[in-house]
Design a protein around this motif. Structure first.
Motif, PDB file in Angstrom:
ATOM      1  N   HIS A  76      27.717 -41.087  -2.850  1.00  0.00           N
ATOM      2  CA  HIS A  76      28.642 -40.309  -3.681  1.00  0.00           C
ATOM      3  C   HIS A  76      28.481 -38.819  -3.397  1.00  0.00           C
ATOM      4  CE1 HIS A  76      31.049 -38.954  -7.041  1.00  0.00           C
ATOM      5  NE2 HIS A  76      30.039 -38.199  -7.453  1.00  0.00           N
ATOM      6  N   ALA A  77      29.567 -38.172  -3.022  1.00  0.00           N
ATOM      7  CA  ALA A  77      29.569 -36.728  -2.766  1.00  0.00           C
ATOM      8  C   ALA A  77      30.352 -36.037  -3.872  1.00  0.00           C
ATOM      9  CB  ALA A  77      30.191 -36.425  -1.408  1.00  0.00           C
ATOM     10  N   ALA A  78      29.689 -35.131  -4.572  1.00  0.00           N
ATOM     11  CA  ALA A  78      30.350 -34.429  -5.668  1.00  0.00           C
ATOM     12  C   ALA A  78      31.400 -33.449  -5.161  1.00  0.00           C
ATOM     13  CB  ALA A  78      29.301 -33.695  -6.508  1.00  0.00           C
ATOM     14  N   HIS A  79      31.202 -32.948  -3.945  1.00  0.00           N
ATOM     15  CA  HIS A  79      32.121 -31.950  -3.380  1.00  0.00           C
ATOM     16  C   HIS A  79      32.458 -32.338  -1.939  1.00  0.00           C
ATOM     17  CE1 HIS A  79      31.522 -29.218  -6.813  1.00  0.00           C
ATOM     18  NE2 HIS A  79      30.275 -29.655  -6.778  1.00  0.00           N
ATOM     19  N   PRO A  80      33.340 -33.298  -1.740  1.00  0.00           N
ATOM     20  CA  PRO A  80      33.655 -33.775  -0.384  1.00  0.00           C
ATOM     21  C   PRO A  80      34.244 -32.698   0.524  1.00  0.00           C
ATOM     22  CG  PRO A  80      35.169 -34.703  -2.020  1.00  0.00           C
ATOM     23  CD  PRO A  80      34.065 -34.054  -2.774  1.00  0.00           C
ATOM     24  N   GLN A 100      31.473 -30.871   1.986  1.00  0.00           N
ATOM     25  CA  GLN A 100      30.793 -31.697   2.984  1.00  0.00           C
ATOM     26  C   GLN A 100      31.539 -31.659   4.312  1.00  0.00           C
ATOM     27  OE1 GLN A 100      27.922 -32.833   2.639  1.00  0.00           O
ATOM     28  NE2 GLN A 100      27.495 -33.384   0.522  1.00  0.00           N
ATOM     29  N   LEU A 101      32.863 -31.725   4.254  1.00  0.00           N
ATOM     30  CA  LEU A 101      33.673 -31.667   5.469  1.00  0.00           C
ATOM     31  C   LEU A 101      33.510 -30.321   6.180  1.00  0.00           C
ATOM     32  CD1 LEU A 101      36.979 -33.385   4.281  1.00  0.00           C
ATOM     33  CD2 LEU A 101      35.401 -34.242   6.038  1.00  0.00           C
ATOM     34  N   LEU A 102      33.579 -29.241   5.397  1.00  0.00           N
ATOM     35  CA  LEU A 102      33.469 -27.906   5.989  1.00  0.00           C
ATOM     36  C   LEU A 102      32.080 -27.694   6.565  1.00  0.00           C
ATOM     37  CD1 LEU A 102      34.604 -25.136   6.572  1.00  0.00           C
ATOM     38  CD2 LEU A 102      34.017 -24.451   4.236  1.00  0.00           C
ATOM     39  N   SER A 136      23.505 -23.001   1.294  1.00  0.00           N
ATOM     40  CA  SER A 136      22.813 -22.450   0.129  1.00  0.00           C
ATOM     41  C   SER A 136      23.636 -22.622  -1.143  1.00  0.00           C
ATOM     42  CB  SER A 136      22.505 -20.971   0.359  1.00  0.00           C
ATOM     43  OG  SER A 136      23.698 -20.208   0.414  1.00  0.00           O
ATOM     44  N   ARG A 137      24.974 -22.591  -1.003  1.00  0.00           N
ATOM     45  CA  ARG A 137      25.841 -22.809  -2.165  1.00  0.00           C
ATOM     46  C   ARG A 137      25.897 -24.281  -2.549  1.00  0.00           C
ATOM     47  NH1 ARG A 137      29.676 -18.655  -2.803  1.00  0.00           N
ATOM     48  NH2 ARG A 137      30.337 -19.815  -4.641  1.00  0.00           N
ATOM     49  N   LEU A 138      25.711 -25.150  -1.539  1.00  0.00           N
ATOM     50  CA  LEU A 138      25.863 -26.586  -1.762  1.00  0.00           C
ATOM     51  C   LEU A 138      24.555 -27.247  -2.182  1.00  0.00           C
ATOM     52  CD1 LEU A 138      28.045 -28.858  -1.393  1.00  0.00           C
ATOM     53  CD2 LEU A 138      27.143 -29.187   0.903  1.00  0.00           C
ATOM     54  N   THR A 163      23.929 -35.292   1.827  1.00  0.00           N
ATOM     55  CA  THR A 163      24.534 -34.258   2.662  1.00  0.00           C
ATOM     56  C   THR A 163      24.184 -34.477   4.133  1.00  0.00           C
ATOM     57  OG1 THR A 163      24.515 -32.619   0.883  1.00  0.00           O
ATOM     58  CG2 THR A 163      24.559 -31.768   3.134  1.00  0.00           C
ATOM     59  N   HIS A 164      22.952 -34.883   4.404  1.00  0.00           N
ATOM     60  CA  HIS A 164      22.516 -35.128   5.777  1.00  0.00           C
ATOM     61  C   HIS A 164      23.326 -36.273   6.403  1.00  0.00           C
ATOM     62  CE1 HIS A 164      19.817 -34.232   8.967  1.00  0.00           C
ATOM     63  NE2 HIS A 164      19.118 -35.337   8.908  1.00  0.00           N
ATOM     64  N   PHE A 165      23.617 -37.301   5.611  1.00  0.00           N
ATOM     65  CA  PHE A 165      24.443 -38.406   6.112  1.00  0.00           C
ATOM     66  C   PHE A 165      25.842 -37.921   6.459  1.00  0.00           C
ATOM     67  CE2 PHE A 165      27.878 -41.283   4.742  1.00  0.00           C
ATOM     68  CZ  PHE A 165      27.844 -42.175   5.797  1.00  0.00           C
ATOM     69  N   TYR A 166      26.471 -37.184   5.533  1.00  0.00           N
ATOM     70  CA  TYR A 166      27.849 -36.750   5.764  1.00  0.00           C
ATOM     71  C   TYR A 166      27.955 -35.761   6.921  1.00  0.00           C
ATOM     72  CZ  TYR A 166      29.736 -39.264   1.804  1.00  0.00           C
ATOM     73  OH  TYR A 166      30.143 -40.273   0.964  1.00  0.00           O
ATOM     74  N   THR A 167      26.912 -34.975   7.135  1.00  0.00           N
ATOM     75  CA  THR A 167      26.921 -34.072   8.287  1.00  0.00           C
ATOM     76  C   THR A 167      27.025 -34.867   9.586  1.00  0.00           C
ATOM     77  OG1 THR A 167      25.571 -32.460   7.089  1.00  0.00           O
ATOM     78  CG2 THR A 167      25.644 -32.256   9.481  1.00  0.00           C
TER      79      THR A 167
END
Length: 309
Positions: free
Chosen positions: A65-69, A72-74, A169-171, A180-184
């Motif tokens: 689950h990503a709170a801010h997809p 994550q994309l950016l 740093s914002r995320l 986050t590491h997975f989505y990267t």
């Protein structure tokens, strides 16, 4: 609250630097026999699959689950851009010199904070920015014909990675770092698929015909990229950023050492001088950022205590 273990954090940062140095030199070696796009995709696919297995085994569906997809994309796109500049750049420059110029990131973050986040930057920090770029010019030596236009790649990479760090740093406080590491990895692997198709890279043929050495190098690239960033995540959970980041500059020495072992390349005196200037200015910039942040927290605490009194 996680227990602070600064010594272990430093060890993890040093190990991450060794991973990135081995990754870059392996990419330079493999680039002589395989398309860069192919093993860059393999690097992100390795990370996506590895973290997929980790999250599925430890956290199940909730781990994805990503709170801010959109973030994550950016973020994934920025790191992919950084990797592209790095993988192609090391084909044109020695890894140690490329790494040193890429270490302009902390001073680039200072510039971004001034122009993007509208933060006040002290004259001393601006002096460090100027000093770091002078160090880069010493390494590059414009007009000498040593590197030519190829030197634009690590400079652009530093800018791209600086944006990545500001966004990270914002995320950091909004997302689970392992998620986050997975989505990267996933963003990089998926985004490169149409690029491979448009570039007409025969992925299946190249993989089926790859030699044992090429497979080993691709696995090293994937493993070192995944492990290196994971070690940084773990290190930042052990100690404060300001106390760890100066040790990132040891990566320049690792890059030079691995480059000597793999390519018998040793930077000349001017390159070492420029690297030293970049490292000194960058580490000082990191320390000032940390000191200013600590002062702000202290002032905030004093104000709260005064109000309470």
């Amino acid at each position: 609250m996680n227990r602070q273990r600064p010594l272990l954090g430093v060890v993890l940062v040093l190990c991450a630097g060794a991973c990135f140095s081995l990754l870059d030199n392996s990419a330079k070696l493999l680039g002589a026999t395989l398309p860069v796009l192919l093993f860059m995709w393999a690097r992100y696919a390795f990370q996506a699959v590895t973290m997929l297995a980790w999250l599925a085994g430890r956290r199940g569906r909730a781990g994805f689950h990503a709170a801010h997809p959109k973030f994550q994309l950016l973020r994934g796109g920025l790191l992919l851009g950084t990797s592209a500049l790095s993988f192609y750049g090391v084909q044109l420059m020695p890894v140690a010199e490329f790494t040193a110029i890429g270490m302009l990131t902390p001073v680039v973050v200072t510039m971004l904070a001034a122009f993007w986040l509208r933060e006040r930057v002290s004259p001393l920090r601006w002096a460090l920015v100027v000093g770091a770029f002078i160090g880069a010019l010493i390494v590059i030596r414009p007009g000498s014909g040593v590197f030519g236009w190829a030197a634009v790649m690590p400079l652009t990479m530093a800018l791209c990675y600086g944006c990545f760090q500001v966004l990270t740093s914002r995320l950091a406080s909004l997302e689970n770092p392992i998620t986050t590491h997975f989505y990267t990895g996933a963003v990089g692997a998926v985004a490169l698929l149409p690029v491979l198709w448009l570039a007409k890279v025969p992925v299946l043929n190249l993989l089926s015909q790859a030699t044992a050495q090429q497979w080993v190098l691709m696995l090293i690239i994937g493993a070192m990229g995944t492990l290196g960033h994971l070690l940084l995540i773990l290190a930042l959970g052990m100690a404060r950023t300001g106390s760890l980041m100066p040790f990132v500059y040891v990566q320049i020495l690792f890059a030079a050492g691995v480059g000597w072992l793999m390519f018998n390349h040793v930077p000349d005196g001017w390159a070492w001088a420029g690297m030293l200037v970049i490292a000194a200015c960058g580490a000082s910039s990191v320390w000032l950022n940390f000191a200013e942040a600590s002062a702000k927290r202290l002032n905030s605490t004093v104000e709260q205590d005064t109000i309470a009194d």
